[in-house]
Motif scaffolding. Sequence first.
Motif, PDB file in Angstrom:
ATOM      1  N   ASN A   1      -4.575  -1.510 -10.731  1.00 12.81           N
ATOM      2  CA  ASN A   1      -5.888  -0.867 -10.830  1.00 12.81           C
ATOM      3  C   ASN A   1      -6.804  -1.671 -11.745  1.00 12.81           C
ATOM      4  OD1 ASN A   1      -4.910  -0.077 -13.445  1.00 12.81           O
ATOM      5  ND2 ASN A   1      -3.939   1.658 -12.465  1.00 12.81           N
ATOM      6  N   TYR A   2      -8.096  -1.498 -11.551  1.00 10.71           N
ATOM      7  CA  TYR A   2      -9.087  -2.143 -12.413  1.00 10.71           C
ATOM      8  C   TYR A   2     -10.264  -1.208 -12.618  1.00 10.71           C
ATOM      9  CZ  TYR A   2     -11.694  -3.509  -8.171  1.00 10.71           C
ATOM     10  OH  TYR A   2     -12.387  -3.504  -6.982  1.00 10.71           O
ATOM     11  N   ASP A   3     -11.109  -1.545 -13.588  1.00 11.10           N
ATOM     12  CA  ASP A   3     -12.269  -0.727 -13.919  1.00 11.10           C
ATOM     13  C   ASP A   3     -13.392  -1.056 -12.939  1.00 11.10           C
ATOM     14  OD1 ASP A   3     -14.279   0.747 -15.060  1.00 11.10           O
ATOM     15  OD2 ASP A   3     -14.076  -0.112 -17.063  1.00 11.10           O
ATOM     16  N   TYR A   4     -13.902  -0.047 -12.236  1.00 15.24           N
ATOM     17  CA  TYR A   4     -14.942  -0.255 -11.231  1.00 15.24           C
ATOM     18  C   TYR A   4     -16.311  -0.506 -11.845  1.00 15.24           C
ATOM     19  CZ  TYR A   4     -11.930   1.408  -7.392  1.00 15.24           C
ATOM     20  OH  TYR A   4     -10.953   1.565  -6.444  1.00 15.24           O
ATOM     21  N   GLY A   5     -16.517  -0.189 -13.096  1.00 17.30           N
ATOM     22  CA  GLY A   5     -17.812  -0.375 -13.736  1.00 17.30           C
ATOM     23  C   GLY A   5     -18.569   0.932 -13.865  1.00 17.30           C
TER      24      GLY A   5
ATOM     25  N   LEU B   1      -6.694  -5.550   1.942  1.00 12.79           N
ATOM     26  CA  LEU B   1      -5.806  -4.646   1.206  1.00 12.79           C
ATOM     27  C   LEU B   1      -6.291  -4.406  -0.226  1.00 12.79           C
ATOM     28  CD1 LEU B   1      -2.275  -5.811   2.402  1.00 12.79           C
ATOM     29  CD2 LEU B   1      -3.689  -3.928   3.248  1.00 12.79           C
ATOM     30  N   ALA B   2      -7.145  -5.263  -0.741  1.00 10.47           N
ATOM     31  CA  ALA B   2      -7.673  -5.097  -2.101  1.00 10.47           C
ATOM     32  C   ALA B   2      -8.526  -3.834  -2.212  1.00 10.47           C
ATOM     33  CB  ALA B   2      -8.489  -6.324  -2.503  1.00 10.47           C
TER      34      ALA B   2
ATOM     35  N   VAL C   1       0.869  -1.176   0.000  1.00  6.99           N
ATOM     36  CA  VAL C   1       0.000   0.000   0.000  1.00  6.99           C
ATOM     37  C   VAL C   1       0.904   1.224   0.000  1.00  6.99           C
ATOM     38  CG1 VAL C   1      -1.749   1.287   1.295  1.00  6.99           C
ATOM     39  CG2 VAL C   1      -1.817  -1.209   1.253  1.00  6.99           C
ATOM     40  N   GLY C   2       0.587   2.177  -0.876  1.00  8.30           N
ATOM     41  CA  GLY C   2       1.399   3.384  -0.964  1.00  8.30           C
ATOM     42  C   GLY C   2       0.571   4.568  -1.409  1.00  8.30           C
TER      43      GLY C   2
ATOM     44  N   GLY D   1      -5.003   9.206  -3.596  1.00 12.99           N
ATOM     45  CA  GLY D   1      -5.022   8.870  -2.169  1.00 12.99           C
ATOM     46  C   GLY D   1      -4.080   7.713  -1.930  1.00 12.99           C
ATOM     47  N   LEU D   2      -4.599   6.623  -1.401  1.00 10.87           N
ATOM     48  CA  LEU D   2      -3.798   5.421  -1.217  1.00 10.87           C
ATOM     49  C   LEU D   2      -4.061   4.465  -2.366  1.00 10.87           C
ATOM     50  CD1 LEU D   2      -4.229   4.773   2.614  1.00 10.87           C
ATOM     51  CD2 LEU D   2      -2.232   5.680   1.437  1.00 10.87           C
ATOM     52  N   GLY D   3      -3.063   3.676  -2.713  1.00 10.30           N
ATOM     53  CA  GLY D   3      -3.204   2.713  -3.795  1.00 10.30           C
ATOM     54  C   GLY D   3      -2.399   1.471  -3.496  1.00 10.30           C
TER      55      GLY D   3
END
Length: 187
Positions: free
Chosen positions: A111-115, A73-74, A12-13, A18-20
């Motif tokens: 990262n992924y597409d949230y929809g 953490l996801a 996590v960073g 924000g955080l990713g």
Amino acid sequence: MPIIASSKAYRVGRSKTGLGLFATMPIKKGTRIIRYFGPILDSRIPAHDEIENKYLFELNGRWTIDGSVRKNLARYINHSCRPNAESDVRPRERKVFIRAIKNIEPGDEINYDYGTDYFKAYLKPIGCKCPSCENKRKKLRAEARAERAKVKARSERKAQKAGVKTTAAKKKLNGKHFAGKVGRAKA
């Protein structure tokens, strides 16, 4: 059987949003990175249906995962319009895995597409901050600046041409330039 990334494959960073979650070692395409987990909520129970937070992951019309638990953490994986991972939803098992759809290098943000539903509800009002959308906005701003500069240069040329015409129209009267204005000289 899919390849599963080691637990030290990510950290996590701090990111632009924000955080990713960032890769700490190379992650190959098709590798299962992390599981999105938390309490399972049933939409038929009114108390569960009233829960509102940004970490709800809908499995289907009835079941939803509340990913707001600190161990998940996801939940730090951010949205991207051009993602390097995707969610592998298994509604019957009530599980969600995040899987790499591209090779991910160390230091890259996962990262992924949230929809579309999440995008319209939460991201569109503030503007998507994923790298592809940021680059698109930068390009549009640069094009707008170039267009404004072009219009400004065009108007300056017109003003300069008009200035040349007015100086050519000046008459010489007794050795002095006369622009056609008559008035008294001030003392």
